[in-house]
Design an enzyme around this catalytic site. Structure first.
Site, mmCIF file in Angstrom:
data_model
loop_
_atom_site.group_PDB
_atom_site.id
_atom_site.type_symbol
_atom_site.label_atom_id
_atom_site.label_comp_id
_atom_site.label_asym_id
_atom_site.label_seq_id
_atom_site.Cartn_x
_atom_site.Cartn_y
_atom_site.Cartn_z
ATOM 1 N N LYS A 266 -23.017 79.197 55.115
ATOM 2 C CA LYS A 266 -23.856 80.316 54.892
ATOM 3 C C LYS A 266 -24.803 80.325 53.526
ATOM 4 O O LYS A 266 -25.858 80.967 53.339
ATOM 5 C CB LYS A 266 -23.419 81.722 55.683
ATOM 6 C CG LYS A 266 -23.149 81.779 56.850
ATOM 7 C CD LYS A 266 -22.980 83.090 57.458
ATOM 8 C CE LYS A 266 -23.037 82.975 58.852
ATOM 9 N NZ LYS A 266 -22.577 84.339 59.536
ATOM 10 N N LYS B 7 -24.382 71.704 66.189
ATOM 11 C CA LYS B 7 -24.020 72.532 67.165
ATOM 12 C C LYS B 7 -25.189 73.414 67.589
ATOM 13 O O LYS B 7 -26.208 73.618 66.483
ATOM 14 C CB LYS B 7 -22.964 73.486 66.417
ATOM 15 C CG LYS B 7 -22.551 74.464 67.340
ATOM 16 C CD LYS B 7 -21.543 75.343 66.509
ATOM 17 C CE LYS B 7 -21.748 77.073 67.339
ATOM 18 N NZ LYS B 7 -21.496 77.919 66.630
ATOM 19 N N LYS C 218 -28.136 79.726 66.968
ATOM 20 C CA LYS C 218 -29.023 81.012 67.180
ATOM 21 C C LYS C 218 -30.278 80.816 66.314
ATOM 22 O O LYS C 218 -31.177 81.361 66.977
ATOM 23 C CB LYS C 218 -28.419 82.193 66.984
ATOM 24 C CG LYS C 218 -27.143 82.465 67.503
ATOM 25 C CD LYS C 218 -27.073 84.105 67.461
ATOM 26 C CE LYS C 218 -25.481 84.415 67.207
ATOM 27 N NZ LYS C 218 -24.913 85.643 67.225
#
Ligand code: TRP
Length: 337
Positions: A119, A201, A204
């Site tokens: 992140k 993966k 979102k």
């Protein structure tokens, strides 16, 4: 009688961030697995809005997404009578316990967390203290309720590990206080991959709109995305490491059909990719349609949703207050007479 059986039950805790746009990966990897636990465990399922603000959020949207997630929980089959469904920020002990746990957590170990590193790279202009503290807040979530089990997707294993370390460390220093939780990682569909880059993966926040299938996608969109899914050129529908695209589609099919890989391979033997992709798309679209309809229906009834969340927070508060009082006593906080 009720009370006693409640007390003997093992405790389950989990949460999802209300960051909007949940994918089918979030659904099969988390919420769906909680449904069966409601009868056997004392369950707490939270909406982790305090975690969500560690990256920038639009305030009005965050509020909206919180209610949408609450409605989704219920639409997926969580029963507010059986479990505590609540919003993290409505129970102040999460932030309070987080502060205390911060003092038994080391900066170095937080800097080494995979998600923090990812992140930080992604939001290089906003590496805030909350982002680094994310795992400690998550430990506070879990430890407040003395959870035995934490059902999560595979990407959260490291966070549950840290929660265990923190619990053990606190117990060693201050005496037996927390239960050491265990992660429950779902096997089938634990990791649903991107439809466009099947070695990554499904996320979102993927920029490629065809990479992720959202729980809010309508049937046409779902089918279109699966039609465009990346496969390979050998036209055999079998799972293998050299065929990540086909393997992912098979995994998705199995997760939504509840069948084994062998059965799925057999079903599609000799058929083409076009047929196969359409079958996967239809299976997914048909599975999520009733959930969408129910979520939509619930969202109209704000009074009901507010009532559920208020009652959930009250239930969570009772347990959380008991644990926090104990923690404050152990660390030597003056608590009056
Ligand atoms: N970090 C989790 C996720 O993004 C959400 C979460 C917050 C959580 N607190 C938790 C999960 C406590 C399990 C237990 O998926």
């Amino acid at each position: 009688m009720e009370e006693t059986s409640q007390q003997n039950k093992k405790v389950v805790y989990s949460a999802v961030q209300p960051s909007g746009n949940l994918t089918i990966g979030n659904y099969v990897g988390s919420i769906r697995n909680w449904i069966d636990m409601q009868d056997d465990y004392t369950c707490y399922f939270a909406i982790a809005n305090m975690h969500a603000i560690t990256v920038r959020q639009d305030p009005a949207l965050l509020r909206r997404h919180t209610l949408e997630l609450a409605a989704l929980y219920i639409a997926c089959g969580l029963d507010p009578e059986k479990c505590a469904l609540y919003v993290q920020s409505m129970v102040p002990q999460h932030a309070e316990l987080c502060w205390t746990l911060n003092t038994v957590t080391y900066v170095g170990e937080m800097q080494r967390m995979t998600q923090f590193k990812d992140k930080s790279a992604k939001h290089a202009d906003n590496i805030n203290m909350g982002l680094m503290d994310y795992p400690v807040l998550m430990a506070a979530d879990i430890l407040l309720y003395l959870a035995d089990y934490v059902p999560v997707g595979a990407d959260q294993t490291q966070h549950v590990e840290i929660a265990r370390d923190i619990a053990i460390r606190f117990n060693n220093r201050f005496g037996e206080t927390f239960r050491v939780p265990e992660a429950l990682i779902v096997k089938q569909g634990a990791k649903i991959m991107s439809l466009q880059e099947p070695t990554k993966k499904m996320s979102k926040s993927d920029e490629n709109i065809n990479a992720s299938v959202y729980l809010s996608d309508d049937k046409d969109t779902v089918i279109r995305k699966f039609k465009r899914a990346v496969t390979d050129s050998d036209n055999r529908i079998v799972a293998s490491e050299e065929k990540p695209g086909v393997s992912n589609l098979l995994a998705i099919y199995c997760a939504f059909r509840g069948c084994t890989l062998e059965a799925a391979e057999k079903e599609f033997e000799g058929r083409g990719y076009g047929d196969f992709k359409l079958a996967v798309g239809e299976t997914v679209a048909d599975a999520i349609a009733p959930v969408q309809a129910e979520q939509k229906r619930l969202l109209v009834d704000k009074t009901y949703l507010n009532g559920v969340l208020k009652e959930g927070a009250e239930r969570a508060f009772k347990t959380a207050r008991r644990t926090l009082n104990k923690v404050y006593r152990k660390v030597g906080f003056y608590q009056g007479e």
